[in-house]
Enzyme design. Structure first.
Site, mmCIF file in Angstrom:
data_model
loop_
_atom_site.group_PDB
_atom_site.id
_atom_site.type_symbol
_atom_site.label_atom_id
_atom_site.label_comp_id
_atom_site.label_asym_id
_atom_site.label_seq_id
_atom_site.Cartn_x
_atom_site.Cartn_y
_atom_site.Cartn_z
ATOM 1 N N LYS A 1 -42.903 -53.657 8.094
ATOM 2 C CA LYS A 1 -42.282 -53.936 9.390
ATOM 3 C C LYS A 1 -43.132 -53.390 10.531
ATOM 4 O O LYS A 1 -43.188 -53.971 11.604
ATOM 5 C CB LYS A 1 -40.871 -53.340 9.439
ATOM 6 N N ARG B 1 -42.400 -53.201 -5.717
ATOM 7 C CA ARG B 1 -42.178 -53.975 -4.506
ATOM 8 C C ARG B 1 -42.987 -55.271 -4.587
ATOM 9 O O ARG B 1 -43.953 -55.368 -5.317
ATOM 10 C CB ARG B 1 -42.551 -53.176 -3.277
ATOM 11 N N GLU C 1 -33.285 -50.504 6.846
ATOM 12 C CA GLU C 1 -33.320 -49.733 8.074
ATOM 13 C C GLU C 1 -33.416 -50.749 9.212
ATOM 14 O O GLU C 1 -34.307 -51.605 9.194
ATOM 15 C CB GLU C 1 -34.543 -48.807 8.078
HETATM 16 P P1 ATP Z 1 -41.150 -51.842 5.364
HETATM 17 O O1 ATP Z 1 -42.224 -50.971 4.815
HETATM 18 O O2 ATP Z 1 -41.482 -53.287 5.389
HETATM 19 O O3 ATP Z 1 -40.635 -51.355 6.665
HETATM 20 P P2 ATP Z 1 -38.995 -50.601 4.093
HETATM 21 O O4 ATP Z 1 -38.929 -50.318 2.662
HETATM 22 O O5 ATP Z 1 -39.236 -49.472 5.016
HETATM 23 O O6 ATP Z 1 -39.999 -51.766 4.314
HETATM 24 P P3 ATP Z 1 -36.212 -50.921 4.423
HETATM 25 O O7 ATP Z 1 -35.488 -51.550 5.536
HETATM 26 O O8 ATP Z 1 -36.113 -49.463 4.250
HETATM 27 O O9 ATP Z 1 -37.727 -51.343 4.582
HETATM 28 O O10 ATP Z 1 -35.900 -51.667 3.065
HETATM 29 C C1 ATP Z 1 -34.628 -52.090 2.635
HETATM 30 C C2 ATP Z 1 -34.708 -52.363 1.165
HETATM 31 O O11 ATP Z 1 -35.658 -53.377 0.890
HETATM 32 C C3 ATP Z 1 -35.158 -51.119 0.415
HETATM 33 O O12 ATP Z 1 -34.343 -50.976 -0.731
HETATM 34 C C4 ATP Z 1 -36.579 -51.428 0.054
HETATM 35 O O13 ATP Z 1 -36.950 -50.781 -1.135
HETATM 36 C C5 ATP Z 1 -36.560 -52.941 -0.088
HETATM 37 N N1 ATP Z 1 -37.885 -53.496 0.152
HETATM 38 C C6 ATP Z 1 -38.641 -53.335 1.261
HETATM 39 N N2 ATP Z 1 -39.827 -53.945 1.112
HETATM 40 C C7 ATP Z 1 -39.835 -54.510 -0.115
HETATM 41 C C8 ATP Z 1 -40.779 -55.276 -0.862
HETATM 42 N N3 ATP Z 1 -41.967 -55.580 -0.359
HETATM 43 N N4 ATP Z 1 -40.434 -55.686 -2.091
HETATM 44 C C9 ATP Z 1 -39.225 -55.386 -2.592
HETATM 45 N N5 ATP Z 1 -38.293 -54.665 -1.957
HETATM 46 C C10 ATP Z 1 -38.584 -54.227 -0.728
HETATM 47 MG MG MG Z 2 -37.907 -47.802 5.133
#
Ligand code: ATP
Ligand code: MG
Length: 553
Positions: free
Chosen positions: A267, A257, A33
């Site tokens: 984020k 994760r 995102e």
């Molecule tokens: P955040 O909580 O940091 O905002 P998010 O999952 O909302 O993370 P996205 O931009 O939606 O962030 O994530 C893009 C991809 O990265 C998704 O497939 C998500 O599952 C993966 N991802 C995000 N954080 C992690 C993590 N800590 N370990 C492994 N994969 C991750």
């Molecule tokens: Mg997300």
């Protein structure tokens, strides 16, 4: 990836699917995102998704999951692309969930036509209460009885901007008694009169994650849609939408994760650190962002190696940041140019050195025979580290002390003859003599010394600022720590040394070079370097000093 290594559980699934001919080839995607910069957790997901396609000859799409108009920005899109490329991966297609808004809208209409979706006018609180609890079934309200024609008409009116934010939603009609709360008539579309960074004001209704993600996967014929464990409850809904719409059957798989000690990775939290000035920006070298790690001097190789070493788990765990630092140190040891920099200078005058100066030579990297050597100017006046001298040495002190000898790295053996002090008793200079026949590489002096010091010629020294970083947080498990995460920020995470002196070879090196400052650690040039002053970031120490520091308190 080495051949002997056993397959992770997702590779096992992929191999099985390919063997059975379920798919002729695989397609994965990385779906960020664009609401912030990528962090080391994303690196894990990138390495997994792109790694699978690389290993099995498939392809990976970079898809921006940009269905929320208010938090997303083009700056983030650009940084994400830069980071993925820097990590060493290239996507097959650059795609945006927002490109599918027309298609997603049409999908929603299809569900309405099938009697599988309805417009609900309830307030969001009511919708939440009517859902029940995990142990008590929810109840459907009267809006669920709307006719297909009425729903179709209202949905069109929603799209046409006839209603205010929050006044109506489109819900799927699934099962208000499902043990999976997400199947209790989940919201598919909401009204949001907001400009989108790509579609502008074309839309005032936006699909929810669950009505965008699986369908986007399906539109792109993603075979293996890999996400993190918190999406397990979403899988049923993912499958329900695909099944009811009769579209390409993408499949979702979940892995744990990445969580790491002494850092935060959400984020939302990283944005707070930036906005509230706890760090200088998304690329502050203390941040767990890819841009921060890059600026700090971490290499893409070492991040990939780290992601490979931690493997793919099915259970949440907390990875020691020391492992990442170990991978960084190991790679930097192989590629770094050795250089000499004095952080806290003490002047040494070689009283019997009468030459106007000479150029000595030293190898760039003993770990790499291709790396050659560089010239180091030597002269009558040198800087050494202040703490490499002790006026009254302790027993096993093998560095410089009155009457004691040391070797200057790649140069000569010197002996301290006299300590010069100012009126207040501070040591200002050391008078030393050198042994002319002790020159490194052609030493015929027969003298053995135990200490070797780094040094810089005063006449050639370049001013430098050194930024030394420590962990940004003082507790291992920041997410689990009591209180607000910002209560645990380490106030000593940045130490600036602004009076360092570097050997002149550092002026000629390029911004991409990585250095080992002898006896000091691994460093890289920071972007804030100016013509008047070199600025270096300490990437990582030579050895793991953290454990010791914790004990000291
Ligand atoms: P955040 O909580 O940091 O905002 P998010 O999952 O909302 O993370 P996205 O931009 O939606 O962030 O994530 C893009 C991809 O990265 C998704 O497939 C998500 O599952 C993966 N991802 C995000 N954080 C992690 C993590 N800590 N370990 C492994 N994969 C991750
Ligand atoms: Mg997300």
């Amino acid at each position: 990836m080495s051949e002997e290594k056993s397959l992770n559980f997702i590779e096992e699934i992929v191999e099985e699917d390919l063997k059975n001919g379920k798919y002729p080839s695989i397609t994965t995607r990385f779906p960020p995102e664009p609401n912030g910069y990528l962090h080391i957790g994303h690196a894990k997901s990138i390495c997994l998704n792109f790694g699978l396609a690389k290993k099995y000859g498939g392809k990976t799409n970079l898809r921006f999951d940009d269905t929320n108009p208010v938090t997303e920005e083009t700056e983030y899109v650009d940084s994400i692309k830069e980071d993925v490329r820097w990590l060493g991966f290239e996507w097959a297609n650059e795609l945006y969930a927002s490109d599918y808004f027309d298609q997603l809208y049409a999908f929603a209409v299809q569900l309405i036509e099938k009697g599988l979706a309805y417009i609900d006018d309830s307030a969001s609180d009511d919708i939440a209460t009517q859902k029940g609890t995990p142990t008590t079934p929810g109840v459907r309200n009267e809006f669920a009885n709307r006719t297909i024609a009425e729903n179709r008409e209202l949905f069109t009116a929603m799209r046409d901007g006839r209603f205010t934010d929050g006044s109506k939603v489109l819900r799927a009609k699934i099962d208000m008694a499902s043990p999976n709360m997400l199947l209790r008539d989940p919201i598919l579309y909401r009204i949001k009169h907001a400009s989108h960074h790509r579609t502008g004001d074309k839309w005032c209704i936006y699909p929810m994650y669950d009505f965008a993600h699986g369908q986007s996967d399906s539109i792109e014929h993603i075979t293996h849609s890999v996400c993190t464990l918190e999406f397990i409850p979403h899988r049923d809904l993912y499958n329900w939408c695909i099944e009811k719409l009769e579209i390409f059957p993408s499949k979702q798989y979940e892995f744990a994760r990445l969580n790491m000690t002494y850092t935060v990775m959400s984020k939302r939290k990283l944005l707070q650190l930036v906005n509230e000035g706890h760090v200088t920006g998304w690329d502050d070298p203390r941040m767990s962002t890819i841009s921060g790690m890059r600026r700090r001097g971490y290499t893409a190789d070492s991040i990939r190696e780290f992601c490979d070493r931690i493997g793919i788990a099915k259970r949440e765990n907390l990875i020691d940041v020391g492992l990442l630092e170990f991978c960084v140190r190991e790679h930097l040891n192989r590629i770094s140019l050795r250089r000499m920099v004095v952080f806290d200078p003490l002047k040494v005058v070689i009283t019997n050195y009468t030459d106007s100066g000479e150029l000595l030579s030293s190898e760039n990297n003993p770990e790499d025979d291709q790396s050659g050597s560089r010239d180091i100017p030597f002269g009558r006046e040198l800087y050494i580290e202040r703490d490499d001298f002790m006026e009254v040495p302790s027993k096993k002190y093998f560095r410089l002390a009155p009457g004691q000898m040391v070797r200057l790295k790649s140069a000569y053996i010197i002996k301290c003859e006299e300590v010069i002090k100012d009126g207040a008793g501070n040591i200002t200079e050391l008078y030393c003599t050198y042994v002319p026949e002790s020159r490194s590489g052609s030493d015929t002096s027969g003298i053995n010394v135990k200490g070797t010091l780094h040094w810089v010629s005063v006449a050639h020294a370049i001013k430098a600022e050194i930024r030394q970083y420590d962990r940004l947080f003082t507790v291992e498990d920041v997410a689990a720590a009591e209180g607000d995460f910002k209560d645990h920020i380490n106030p000593h995470s940045l130490q600036v040394i602004d009076n360092a002196y570097a050997e002149p070879a550092l002026l000629k090196d390029t911004a991409d070079d990585r250095y080992q400052f002898i006896r000091k650690g691994y460093f890289c040039l920071d972007k804030e370097t100016t013509t008047g002053k070199l600025v270096f970031n300490r990437t990582v120490t030579l050895k793991d000093t953290w454990a010791k520091e914790v004990k000291k308190g």
